[in-house]
Design a protein around this motif. Structure first.
Motif, PDB file in Angstrom:
ATOM      1  N   GLY A 210      -4.742   8.063   9.567  1.00 24.55           N
ATOM      2  CA  GLY A 210      -4.490   6.692   9.827  1.00 24.55           C
ATOM      3  C   GLY A 210      -5.353   5.597   9.213  1.00 24.55           C
ATOM      4  O   GLY A 210      -6.397   6.207   8.374  1.00 24.55           O
ATOM      5  N   GLY A 211      -5.150   4.452   9.658  1.00 22.26           N
ATOM      6  CA  GLY A 211      -5.818   3.358   8.900  1.00 22.26           C
ATOM      7  C   GLY A 211      -7.286   3.060   9.396  1.00 22.26           C
ATOM      8  O   GLY A 211      -7.990   3.880  10.483  1.00 22.26           O
ATOM      9  N   GLY A 241      -4.273   5.821   5.518  1.00 24.81           N
ATOM     10  CA  GLY A 241      -4.341   4.273   6.096  1.00 24.81           C
ATOM     11  C   GLY A 241      -3.019   3.984   6.034  1.00 24.81           C
ATOM     12  O   GLY A 241      -2.022   4.447   6.278  1.00 24.81           O
ATOM     13  N   HIS A 242      -2.815   2.590   6.241  1.00 23.06           N
ATOM     14  CA  HIS A 242      -1.591   1.934   6.296  1.00 23.06           C
ATOM     15  C   HIS A 242      -1.370   1.225   4.777  1.00 23.06           C
ATOM     16  O   HIS A 242      -2.119   1.465   3.949  1.00 23.06           O
ATOM     17  N   GLU A 243      -0.350   0.270   4.935  1.00 23.14           N
ATOM     18  CA  GLU A 243       0.059  -0.402   3.590  1.00 23.14           C
ATOM     19  C   GLU A 243      -0.795  -0.927   2.991  1.00 23.14           C
ATOM     20  O   GLU A 243      -1.123  -1.031   1.542  1.00 23.14           O
ATOM     21  N   ASP A 245      -4.198  -0.605   2.622  1.00 28.11           N
ATOM     22  CA  ASP A 245      -5.267   0.499   2.422  1.00 28.11           C
ATOM     23  C   ASP A 245      -4.813   0.974   0.999  1.00 28.11           C
ATOM     24  O   ASP A 245      -3.660   1.468   0.872  1.00 28.11           O
ATOM     25  N   THR A 259       2.121   5.240   4.451  1.00 28.55           N
ATOM     26  CA  THR A 259       1.583   5.664   5.794  1.00 28.55           C
ATOM     27  C   THR A 259       2.127   7.135   5.944  1.00 28.55           C
ATOM     28  O   THR A 259       2.871   7.734   5.026  1.00 28.55           O
TER      29      THR A 259
END
Length: 417
Positions: A210-211, A241-243, A245, A259
């Protein structure tokens, strides 16, 4: 014979205390040093703190001893996974044969300095070609087994598995649960990578978590991990992570997923969409085939309706009639020509017969010839002089010839008149 120098032969060895003392003196001469590393273990005692400082790039550790107050008054809260810079003096403990760093100052690695180091590493790996798009391996359309490296019972694992199985229920996973934050992340992820890359049934490897802030994602900026990803022969998908990152391993991996959910959509096709696509292709193929058959049928109908195919013998029959007419005309012309020539030959024969000697002889005339002898050849009498007395004569009449002997010329028959 002189004794060998102490410690240089088995006959004159050094005792352990001598070796330990010399090592302690040599290390003591090194003085103080600044050391940077990641805290792997932190054990606080009433007056002292024991720390295991680890180098994540080389998988090496160093024991650190410092006063408890130094840890509690550090510029940042010290815990496992924190990157720090320490100043101290190396000490060798002869009694235990161990080496430790006696720390007198602790500093945190600033964000600006950390980002600068990351940028230097980014430039180094880019210069070596690890980010080259031409080196990226394509993902298989339908992998046999998906290798998944993620935290135990994490949301990333749940998202990847759930979404992938909803898209393609038959997909299989080889899951390796590792640390995804802290000092143990890099060695565990590297070990899992090597294990999955060596498995012949694994067609694609996904690294997912995850982020988080840059401190939480710091292991995924590690040079060792990036180089291990580049060495893999199996395609690697980075879903860290997310977008927003964008850790370093995203640039080295064969595919970056925004993601973990996006990674699941990238590694397996959607069975419903694929079936709909197959049905659509079948419809389009059937329609195209029917249209082709109709075009070819129409073309055949046009060919069959052409005169040459509708009545293939008509041209031959027409030519046969022409041949028959030509033959009849030729026969008629030849018959006419033969008849005309026959008439002509008949007329010529009649004229010839009329003018010939046979007709004259038939009217009572005769042809008198002298018989040939040794002195002359036979000839037709034209004068009396040609038939002297005693000359033998051949007299030809209409129905034959007779021979006679001449008595000589007579008197002129016209003189009496």
């Amino acid at each position: 014979m002189t004794d060998a120098e102490p410690g240089k032969s088995p006959d004159n060895p050094w005792p352990v205390r001598a070796v330990s003392t010399r090592v302690a003196k040599y290390i003591d001469k090194l003085g103080t040093v600044w050391v940077e590393g990641q805290i792997a273990q932190l054990n606080l005692r009433p007056t002292v703190a024991f720390i295991m400082l680890r180098d994540p790039a080389a998988d090496m550790s160093l024991s650190v001893v410092c006063p408890r107050d130094l840890v509690e008054n550090a510029p940042v809260k010290l815990s496992e996974g924190v990157q720090v810079i320490m100043h101290g003096k190396l000490q060798f403990h002869p009694a235990r044969g161990t080496l430790s760093l006696r720390v007198t100052e602790i500093r945190a690695v600033g964000l600006g300095e950390l980002l600068e180091r990351i940028e230097r590493l980014r430039n180094l790996l880019e210069a070596e070609g690890l980010f080259d798009p031409r080196l990226k391996r394509p993902l298989p359309f339908l992998p046999d087994t998906v290798g998944l490296i993620t935290g135990r019972a994490s949301a990333a694992e749940r998202d990847v598995v759930t979404v992938a199985q909803s898209r393609w229920p038959a997909v299989r996973f080889a899951i390796r649960n590792t640390a995804v934050q802290g000092p143990n992340t890099v060695p565990q992820v590297v070990e899992a990578l090597r294990e999955l890359d060596a498995d012949p049934h694994v067609d694609v490897i996904v690294i997912a978590r995850g982020g988080g802030d840059i401190d939480a994602l710091l292991p995924f900026y590690d040079e060792t991990l990036c180089r291990e990803i580049a060495k893999c022969t199996t395609p690697v998908v980075s879903a860290i992570g997310h977008e927003p990152d964008n850790p370093m391993c995203d640039l080295v991996a064969d595919l970056r997923a925004a993601t973990p959910t996006d990674a699941a959509k990238r590694i397996v096709p959607d069975a419903v969409a694929e079936l709909a696509g197959v049905r659509d292709l079948c419809r389009r193929a059937g329609r195209a085939l029917r249209n082709w058959v109709h075009r070819e049928q129409h073309h055949l109908d046009q060919l069959r309706n052409r005169p040459v195919l509708a009545a293939p013998l008509a041209a031959i029959s027409a030519r046969a009639d022409e041949v028959h007419r030509a033959r009849a005309a030729a026969r008629r012309d030849i018959t006419r020509l033969v008849a005309a020539e026959t008439d002509r030959v008949g007329h010529l024969s009649a004229r010839l017969a009329t003018l010939g000697p046979a007709a004259t002889l038939a009217r009572g005339y005769a042809v008198v010839q002298t018989l040939p002898d040794a002195s002359h050849t036979g000839r037709v009498l034209r004068t009396t002089a040609d038939a002297p007395a005693g000359a033998r004569l051949r007299i030809r009449v209409a129905d034959g010839a007779v021979t006679a002997t001449s008595d000589g010329p007579e008197g002129n028959p016209y003189e009496a008149h």
